[in-house]
Design an enzyme around this catalytic site. Structure first.
Site, PDB file in Angstrom:
ATOM      1  N   LYS A  95       4.697  71.782  83.269  1.00 32.54           N
ATOM      2  CA  LYS A  95       3.681  70.716  83.235  1.00 32.54           C
ATOM      3  C   LYS A  95       3.674  70.140  81.831  1.00 32.54           C
ATOM      4  O   LYS A  95       4.065  70.810  80.869  1.00 32.54           O
ATOM      5  CB  LYS A  95       2.296  71.287  83.573  1.00 32.54           C
ATOM      6  CG  LYS A  95       1.307  70.264  84.065  1.00 32.54           C
ATOM      7  CD  LYS A  95       1.469  70.017  85.560  1.00 32.54           C
ATOM      8  CE  LYS A  95       0.476  68.982  86.059  1.00 32.54           C
ATOM      9  NZ  LYS A  95       0.434  68.947  87.523  1.00 32.54           N
ATOM     10  N   ASP A 142       0.966  62.685  87.133  1.00 34.52           N
ATOM     11  CA  ASP A 142      -0.259  63.470  87.351  1.00 34.52           C
ATOM     12  C   ASP A 142      -1.406  62.532  86.951  1.00 34.52           C
ATOM     13  O   ASP A 142      -1.244  61.302  86.996  1.00 34.52           O
ATOM     14  CB  ASP A 142      -0.226  64.769  86.531  1.00 34.52           C
ATOM     15  CG  ASP A 142      -1.339  65.740  86.920  1.00 34.52           C
ATOM     16  OD1 ASP A 142      -1.269  66.323  88.016  1.00 34.52           O
ATOM     17  OD2 ASP A 142      -2.300  65.901  86.141  1.00 34.52           O
TER      18      ASP A 142
END
Ligand code: NAD
Length: 429
Positions: A118, A158
C-alpha cells in the site's frame, strides 16, 4: 522458533499504533487456528519493506512544499506487492502498514498471485490545483520507482486517487524505465490499457458477497434497506448495484453530511447531481439531512461502511441495527466494536473479502496487460462474480465448521496460504 519479543517494528510509536494496532489484534486472533504455521507469525507482524519518501514540489505560487509519502510492501511471499495509493491529510506510516497488511490477507484470501502493499501521501488533494496534483504524483512515483514495477509491486487507486492519477503514475514510471509499461499500475483509463469493469468492481464485489450471505441467512434482497457511509468509488458503485437489484438506499453519509429518505435515494440520480457540480449531498432534492451521529442508528438490514478505517467503534456499535455489515472500506470496524456486533448477532462480511472485487479486477487488468489481449465487460463481471462467490463459500463454510467469525475464517485461509509460501521458500541466505 517462537514469536520474538521485539516483533513490533522499532520505527513505530508503541503508544500510538493507529490502524496497525487493529491489524495486529486481528492477527493475534487467528494465530490459535494456524497450527504449526503459527511459528512464522512474526512474518505477519513485520512488513517486509517500508519506504518513506520526501516529495518536494513547486507550488503554483512559486514556493516549494515538501510532502511525506510512503510505500509499504508488507509481504511478497506469494507474488509481487499489490495495493492502492491514498492521498489524505490523515495518512501515516501506521495506516499504510495496516492497509498493506490487509492487502496481504485479501490477496491470499482470493488466492490472487500477489503479496500485499500500500502507499500514500499525507496531503489534502482538495487544496491542490490540477497541475500541483500532477507534480506531486509524478515526484512520488519517481521516488517509489526504486521498488515498484509490473513484477515487483503494482499500485492502484484508493481514497482520493483515480484513473487520472494512475495515468500519470504509469507515464512517469514508463519515462523513467524508457519503455511504456502499462502493467505497473492498475485502475488505469481504458485508453491506456485499463480494464472494463474495474471502475465499479469494488462496489460490485460488495454486492456479490452480500447477496451470497443473504441467501444463506434467508434475507430478502428486494426492498432490503441499505445505509451507506462514503459515496466515492466504492460507495457510489455499491449503491447503484444494490439499487439495481431491488434494495433501497435509505441513508448516505459523506464528508459533507448525512442524508436520509426511508422511501429510498436513487444513487444514479445522486451520482449525476454530484458529478454535475450542482451541490453537495445535502443539496440533493427530496432528502432529509440528519445529524451525522444518528447515521449509525438508521433502521436498515445492511450497513455498508465505504469511507475510512475506525468508523464503527465501541462507542457506536451498540446502536447499529443492521443484521449484515458489509465492509466496503478497509478496517472500518475496531476489534472491540466487532465483539459488540457479534454479541448482538450481526454478521460482518470482513473487508478482506467484501472489498476484494477491486483487486480481483485489478488482477484481471494486469493479466490483460501482460498478454495485450482484452476481455469483454460481461466476461470480467462473470469472472468477478465467480471468484468472489467461491471465496465467500470457502470462508463461510470454514466459519460454520469451526464456529469462527467470518473475519477470523478469512484470515485462517489467507494466512495459511501466506505462511505456507513463507515456509516453502525458506530464509535466504
Ligand atoms: P473515495 O475517495 O473515492 O471516496 C471516499 C468517500 O468517503 C467519499 O464519499 C468521502 O466523502 C467519504 N468520507 C471520507 N471521510 C469521511 C468521514 N470522516 N465520514 C464520512 N464519509 C467520509 O475512496 P474509495 O476509493 O471509495 O475508498 C473508500 C474505502 O474503500 C477506503 O477504505 C478504501 O481503502 C477502500 N477500498 C477502495 C478500493 C477501490 O477500488 N477504490 C478497493 C478496496 C477498498
Amino acid at each position: 522458533m517462537s514469536s520474538s519479543p521485539n516483533a513490533l517494528p522499532s520505527y513505530l510509536n508503541p503508544d500510538d499504533l493507529g490502524p496497525w494496532a487493529t491489524y495486529l489484534e486481528q492477527v493475534d486472533r487467528v494465530l490459535p487456528h494456524l497450527g504449526r504455521l503459527s511459528v512464522w507469525a512474526d512474518t505477519l507482524r513485520r512488513p517486509k519493506r517500508a519506504l518513506i519518501v520526501d516529495v518536494p514540489i513547486h507550488m503554483d505560487d512559486g514556493t516549494v512544499h515538501h510532502f511525506e509519502g510512503y510505500r509499504v510492501q508488507h509481504n511478497v511471499s506469494r507474488g509481487p506487492g499489490k495495493g492502492g495509493v491514498r492521498y489524505h491529510p490523515g495518512v501515516t506510516l501506521s495506516e499504510v502498514m495496516a492497509l498493506a497488511g490487509w492487502m496481504t490477507v485479501k490477496n491470499a484470501a482470493l488466492n490472487l498471485p500477489y503479496g500485499g502493499a500500500k502507499g500514500g501521501i499525507r496531503v489534502d488533494p482538495g487544496q491542490l490545483s490540477l497541475s500541483e496534483l500532477e507534480r506531486i504524483t509524478r515526484r512520488y512515483t519517481s521516488e517509489i520507482g526504486i521498488i515498484i514495477g509490473p513484477d515487483r509491486d503494482i499500485p492502484a487507486p484508493d481514497v482520493n486517487t483515480n484513473e487520472r492519477v494512475m495515468a500519470w503514475m504509469m507515464d512517469t514510471y514508463s519515462m523513467n524505465v524508457g519503455a511504456t509499461s502499462p502493467g505497473v499500475v492498475t485502475g488505469k483509463p481504458l485508453t491506456l490499457g485499463g480494464s472494463l469493469g474495474r471502475r465499479d468492481a469494488t462496489g460490485r464485489g460488495c454486492f456479490v458477497v452480500a447477496r451470497e450471505a443473504m441467501r444463506r441467512l434467508g434475507m430478502e434482497l428486494k426492498g432490503a434497506r441499505v445505509a451507506l457511509q462514503g459515496f466515492g468509488n466504492v460507495g457510489n458503485a455499491a449503491a447503484r448495484v444494490f439499487h439495481d437489484h431491488g434494495a433501497r438506499i435509505v441513508a448516505i453519509q459523506d464528508v459533507a453530511g448525512t442524508i436520509y429518505n426511508p422511501a429510498g435515494i436513487d444513487p444514479h440520480a445522486l451520482g449525476k447531481f454530484l458529478a454535475a457540480g450542482r451541490g453537495t449531498l445535502l443539496d440533493f432534492p427530496g432528502i432529509e439531512s440528519i445529524d451525522p451521529a444518528k447515521f449509525w442508528e438508521v433502521a436498515c438490514e445492511i450497513l455498508l461502511p465505504a469511507a475510512l478505517e475506525n468508523q464503527i467503534t465501541a462507542e457506536n456499535a451498540g446502536r447499529i441495527r443492521a443484521r449484515l455489515i458489509v465492509e466496503g472500506a478497509n478496517g472500518p470496524t475496531t476489534p472491540q466494536a466487532e465483539d459488540i456486533l457479534l454479541a448482538h448477532g450481526a454478521i460482518i462480511l470482513p473487508d478482506v473479502l467484501a472489498n476484494a472485487g477491486g483487486v480481483t479486477v485489478s488482477y484481471f487488468e494486469w493479466v490483460q496487460n501482460a498478454s495485450s489481449f482484452f476481455w469483454t465487460e460481461a466476461d470480467i463481471n462473470a469472472r468477478l462474480d465467480r471468484a468472489l462467490s467461491e471465496a465467500f463459500r470457502a470462508i463461510w463454510d470454514l466459519a460454520q465448521e469451526r464456529k469462527l467469525p467470518l473475519r477470523t475464517a478469512a484470515f485462517v485461509i489467507a494466512c495459511t496460504r501466506v505462511l505456507e509460501a513463507r515456509e516453502l521458500r525458506g530464509l535466504y541466505p
